[in-house]
Scaffold this motif. Structure first.
Motif, mmCIF file in Angstrom:
data_model
loop_
_atom_site.group_PDB
_atom_site.id
_atom_site.type_symbol
_atom_site.label_atom_id
_atom_site.label_comp_id
_atom_site.label_asym_id
_atom_site.label_seq_id
_atom_site.Cartn_x
_atom_site.Cartn_y
_atom_site.Cartn_z
ATOM 1 N N THR A 177 66.280 4.735 1.015
ATOM 2 C CA THR A 177 66.692 5.882 0.212
ATOM 3 C C THR A 177 66.700 5.517 -1.265
ATOM 4 O O THR A 177 66.180 6.255 -2.109
ATOM 5 N N VAL A 178 67.283 4.362 -1.589
ATOM 6 C CA VAL A 178 67.293 3.902 -2.982
ATOM 7 C C VAL A 178 65.857 3.715 -3.478
ATOM 8 O O VAL A 178 65.507 4.154 -4.581
ATOM 9 N N PHE A 179 65.018 3.103 -2.680
ATOM 10 C CA PHE A 179 63.625 2.876 -3.065
ATOM 11 C C PHE A 179 62.903 4.195 -3.326
ATOM 12 O O PHE A 179 62.216 4.351 -4.339
ATOM 13 N N VAL A 180 63.046 5.151 -2.418
ATOM 14 C CA VAL A 180 62.360 6.442 -2.575
ATOM 15 C C VAL A 180 62.881 7.186 -3.801
ATOM 16 O O VAL A 180 62.097 7.743 -4.583
ATOM 17 N N VAL A 181 64.187 7.202 -3.994
ATOM 18 C CA VAL A 181 64.761 7.899 -5.143
ATOM 19 C C VAL A 181 64.280 7.272 -6.456
ATOM 20 O O VAL A 181 63.956 7.980 -7.413
ATOM 21 N N LEU A 182 64.191 5.949 -6.492
ATOM 22 C CA LEU A 182 63.784 5.276 -7.728
ATOM 23 C C LEU A 182 62.279 5.300 -7.971
ATOM 24 O O LEU A 182 61.837 5.425 -9.114
ATOM 25 N N PHE A 183 61.470 5.179 -6.902
ATOM 26 C CA PHE A 183 60.044 4.952 -7.103
ATOM 27 C C PHE A 183 59.111 5.982 -6.472
ATOM 28 O O PHE A 183 57.929 5.989 -6.806
ATOM 29 N N ARG A 196 59.597 9.620 -5.887
ATOM 30 C CA ARG A 196 60.121 10.989 -5.900
ATOM 31 C C ARG A 196 59.086 12.029 -5.505
ATOM 32 O O ARG A 196 59.408 13.015 -4.853
ATOM 33 N N GLN A 197 57.846 11.846 -5.882
ATOM 34 C CA GLN A 197 56.819 12.816 -5.505
ATOM 35 C C GLN A 197 56.616 12.861 -3.994
ATOM 36 O O GLN A 197 56.162 13.858 -3.455
ATOM 37 N N GLY A 198 56.967 11.791 -3.293
ATOM 38 C CA GLY A 198 56.842 11.754 -1.841
ATOM 39 C C GLY A 198 57.756 12.759 -1.158
ATOM 40 O O GLY A 198 57.434 13.286 -0.100
ATOM 41 N N LEU A 199 58.914 13.046 -1.766
ATOM 42 C CA LEU A 199 59.835 14.016 -1.184
ATOM 43 C C LEU A 199 59.239 15.420 -1.175
ATOM 44 O O LEU A 199 59.470 16.186 -0.254
ATOM 45 N N ALA A 200 58.457 15.745 -2.176
ATOM 46 C CA ALA A 200 57.830 17.069 -2.239
ATOM 47 C C ALA A 200 56.801 17.246 -1.125
ATOM 48 O O ALA A 200 56.560 18.360 -0.669
ATOM 49 N N LEU A 201 56.203 16.167 -0.677
ATOM 50 C CA LEU A 201 55.184 16.237 0.370
ATOM 51 C C LEU A 201 55.782 16.294 1.775
ATOM 52 O O LEU A 201 55.065 16.505 2.745
ATOM 53 N N LEU A 202 57.070 16.100 1.888
ATOM 54 C CA LEU A 202 57.727 16.018 3.188
ATOM 55 C C LEU A 202 57.504 17.265 4.038
ATOM 56 O O LEU A 202 57.288 17.168 5.241
ATOM 57 N N GLY A 203 57.505 18.432 3.431
ATOM 58 C CA GLY A 203 57.316 19.679 4.169
ATOM 59 C C GLY A 203 55.901 19.848 4.702
ATOM 60 O O GLY A 203 55.666 20.688 5.571
ATOM 61 N N GLN A 204 54.950 19.074 4.211
ATOM 62 C CA GLN A 204 53.565 19.192 4.649
ATOM 63 C C GLN A 204 53.258 18.312 5.858
ATOM 64 O O GLN A 204 52.152 18.348 6.379
ATOM 65 N N VAL A 205 54.232 17.549 6.306
ATOM 66 C CA VAL A 205 54.031 16.633 7.432
ATOM 67 C C VAL A 205 54.323 17.382 8.731
ATOM 68 O O VAL A 205 55.343 18.066 8.832
#
Length: 140
Positions: A47-53, A55-64
């Motif tokens: 979670t810390v890694f994703v939040v820091l590095f 962030r654009q990956g969270l926007a793609l989450l709905g496309q999975v």
């Protein structure tokens, strides 16, 4: 290529160390609690890694597709099983059985997906894996 091989070897060593450490935690707290803490701490770190590095990956989450998240369930079951068996049959036997299962499943998945070309070495390799598992199971 060499870098990827070294990273893969380091990943394998990390899995072995993680399973051994989790096996020790299993002896004190049980396989499901050990698995829970393994995943909770891993979740916090990622979670810390994703939040820091990432962030654009969270926007793609709905496309999975939804089924793609079943890997997390399988991973949790793997950790719980590994935590249970490591202290009971030892690190070397556990690792061999886990790796053998991974190789056999990987070969089956490749065939089912049509991504593997058949060669005589493949069933021979599976036979050697099964023979190695037999030897570790019945050796003293």
């Amino acid at each position: 290529m060499l870098t990827s091989i070294l990273i893969a070897l380091a990943g394998g060593a990390a899995v072995g160390m993680s399973r051994s450490i989790n096996g020790r935690l299993t002896m004190d707290r049980g396989a499901f609690r050990a698995s829970f803490w393994n995943h909770f701490i891993g979740f916090a770190l990622l979670t810390v890694f994703v939040v820091l590095f990432e962030r654009q990956g969270l926007a793609l989450l709905g496309q999975v597709p939804g089924w793609a998240f079943t890997g997390g369930v399988i991973g949790a079951v793997f950790v719980a099983i590994s935590s249970y068996v490591f202290p009971r049959i030892g690190a070397a036997r556990s690792a061999l059985l886990i790796i053998g299962g991974q190789m056999i499943a990987g070969l089956a998945i490749d065939y089912l997906r049509g991504t593997a070309q058949f060669s005589i070495g493949q069933p021979a390799g599976v036979a050697l894996i099964l023979f190695g598992i037999y030897l570790t199971r019945f050796s003293k």
